[in-house]
Design a protein around this motif. Structure first.
Motif, PDB file in Angstrom:
ATOM      1  N   PRO A  76       0.665  -1.216   0.007  1.00 10.06           N
ATOM      2  CA  PRO A  76      -0.201   0.127   0.141  1.00 10.06           C
ATOM      3  C   PRO A  76       1.055   1.279  -0.079  1.00 10.06           C
ATOM      4  CG  PRO A  76      -0.618  -1.318   1.672  1.00 10.06           C
ATOM      5  CD  PRO A  76       0.698  -2.089   1.039  1.00 10.06           C
ATOM      6  N   ASP A 157      -4.127   0.480  -2.151  1.00 10.65           N
ATOM      7  CA  ASP A 157      -3.641  -0.707  -1.476  1.00 10.65           C
ATOM      8  C   ASP A 157      -2.432  -1.452  -2.378  1.00 10.65           C
ATOM      9  OD1 ASP A 157      -4.922  -2.081  -3.732  1.00 10.65           O
ATOM     10  OD2 ASP A 157      -6.785  -2.764  -2.303  1.00 10.65           O
ATOM     11  N   ARG A 163      -8.504   3.065  -1.831  1.00 14.18           N
ATOM     12  CA  ARG A 163      -9.447   2.560  -0.633  1.00 14.18           C
ATOM     13  C   ARG A 163      -9.907   3.825   0.349  1.00 14.18           C
ATOM     14  NH1 ARG A 163     -11.223  -1.944  -1.763  1.00 14.18           N
ATOM     15  NH2 ARG A 163      -9.620  -3.275  -2.580  1.00 14.18           N
ATOM     16  N   LYS A 182      -8.581   2.733   8.208  1.00 17.19           N
ATOM     17  CA  LYS A 182      -8.621   2.171   6.825  1.00 17.19           C
ATOM     18  C   LYS A 182      -7.612   1.457   6.517  1.00 17.19           C
ATOM     19  CE  LYS A 182     -11.878   2.841   4.744  1.00 17.19           C
ATOM     20  NZ  LYS A 182     -13.059   1.996   4.191  1.00 17.19           N
ATOM     21  N   LEU A 183      -6.226   2.024   6.859  1.00 18.80           N
ATOM     22  CA  LEU A 183      -5.095   1.076   6.705  1.00 18.80           C
ATOM     23  C   LEU A 183      -5.026  -0.019   7.299  1.00 18.80           C
ATOM     24  CD1 LEU A 183      -2.385   1.277   5.441  1.00 18.80           C
ATOM     25  CD2 LEU A 183      -1.453   2.264   7.250  1.00 18.80           C
ATOM     26  N   GLU A 185      -7.741  -1.943   7.738  1.00 15.75           N
ATOM     27  CA  GLU A 185      -8.504  -2.780   7.060  1.00 15.75           C
ATOM     28  C   GLU A 185      -7.731  -3.348   5.608  1.00 15.75           C
ATOM     29  OE1 GLU A 185     -12.002  -0.807   5.680  1.00 15.75           O
ATOM     30  OE2 GLU A 185     -12.697  -0.276   7.428  1.00 15.75           O
ATOM     31  N   VAL A 186      -6.918  -2.581   5.222  1.00 15.98           N
ATOM     32  CA  VAL A 186      -5.971  -2.851   3.924  1.00 15.98           C
ATOM     33  C   VAL A 186      -5.119  -3.788   4.139  1.00 15.98           C
ATOM     34  CG1 VAL A 186      -4.437  -2.035   2.268  1.00 15.98           C
ATOM     35  CG2 VAL A 186      -6.706  -0.645   2.543  1.00 15.98           C
ATOM     36  N   GLU A 187      -4.494  -3.605   5.420  1.00 20.15           N
ATOM     37  CA  GLU A 187      -3.338  -4.766   5.873  1.00 20.15           C
ATOM     38  C   GLU A 187      -4.261  -6.004   6.197  1.00 20.15           C
ATOM     39  OE1 GLU A 187      -0.188  -1.554   7.515  1.00 20.15           O
ATOM     40  OE2 GLU A 187      -1.807  -2.284   8.984  1.00 20.15           O
ATOM     41  N   ARG A 190      -4.804  -8.376   3.175  1.00 17.27           N
ATOM     42  CA  ARG A 190      -4.005  -8.875   2.304  1.00 17.27           C
ATOM     43  C   ARG A 190      -4.055 -10.376   2.207  1.00 17.27           C
ATOM     44  NH1 ARG A 190       1.838  -6.080   3.564  1.00 17.27           N
ATOM     45  NH2 ARG A 190       1.426  -3.870   3.231  1.00 17.27           N
TER      46      ARG A 190
END
Length: 190
Positions: A76, A157, A163, A182-183, A185-187, A190
């Motif tokens: 990301p 991402d 995102r 939000k980060l 959630e992105v992590e 994965r």
């Protein structure tokens, strides 16, 4: 009796321009206060959840080197739109610098509609928190991203999907309350 009515009308007419100016002033003040509200909702972006627009842009510190959006895939990144001409970017810069120092995420600068020398001088004066600075001198790439002002910030991402987007200067509260969740959630995805 007929002399009093015209006199009252003249007196009222004398105050009318002042009343109009005062009403406009109140509306202007209300608009300014609403625009400064840190709790305002972020402008929605039709790009959220969609692949980031492809690009091929020069690197500010290496003008002969072109970087593509494909080269940024795999992890990301935060794309921060800024310009040396942007007063709000100066306000945001210390916050962004502190966040970049955490090394939690690559912070990519997107220098928009700026003069090369001005952008270099600005970073020299205020510091360079960016992993890399891409330049969009003519603003054509920014159109595809829906950028219409600076600063704007995007969370992309590792697969290249946007995102999150924030319009306006980043603050510590925005990072804590919006970006970091939000980060996470992105992590997690994965």
């Amino acid at each position: 009796m007929s002399d009093a009515a015209p006199q009252t009308r003249k007196s009222t007419m004398r105050w009318l321009p002042l009343i109009i100016v005062a009403a406009l002033g109140v509306l202007l003040f209300a608009g300014v206060m609403l625009s400064r509200n840190p709790n305002r909702e972020a402008l929605p972006s039709p790009l959220i959840g969609k692949p980031a627009p492809a690009f091929r842009l020069p690197v500010l510190h290496e003008p002969g080197r072109l970087v593509t959006s494909q080269e940024l895939l795999g992890a990301p990144y935060l794309l921060n739109v800024w310009g040396s001409w942007c007063p709000a970017c100066r306000d945001e810069h210390p916050v962004l610098t502190r966040f970049a120092e955490s090394k939690r995420l690559r912070v990519i600068g997107f220098n928009w509609k700026d003069e090369h020398a001005d952008a270099l001088r600005w970073l020299e004066q205020f510091g360079n928190p960016y992993f890399m600075v891409l330049t969009d001198y003519d603003g054509k790439v920014a159109i595809n991203w829906g950028i219409y002002g600076a600063p704007e910030t995007f969370l992309v991402d590792g697969k290249g999907v946007i995102r999150w987007k924030y319009v306006g200067p980043m603050t510590d509260a925005v990072i804590q309350n919006e970006l970091l969740p939000k980060l996470a959630e992105v992590e997690k995805a994965r």
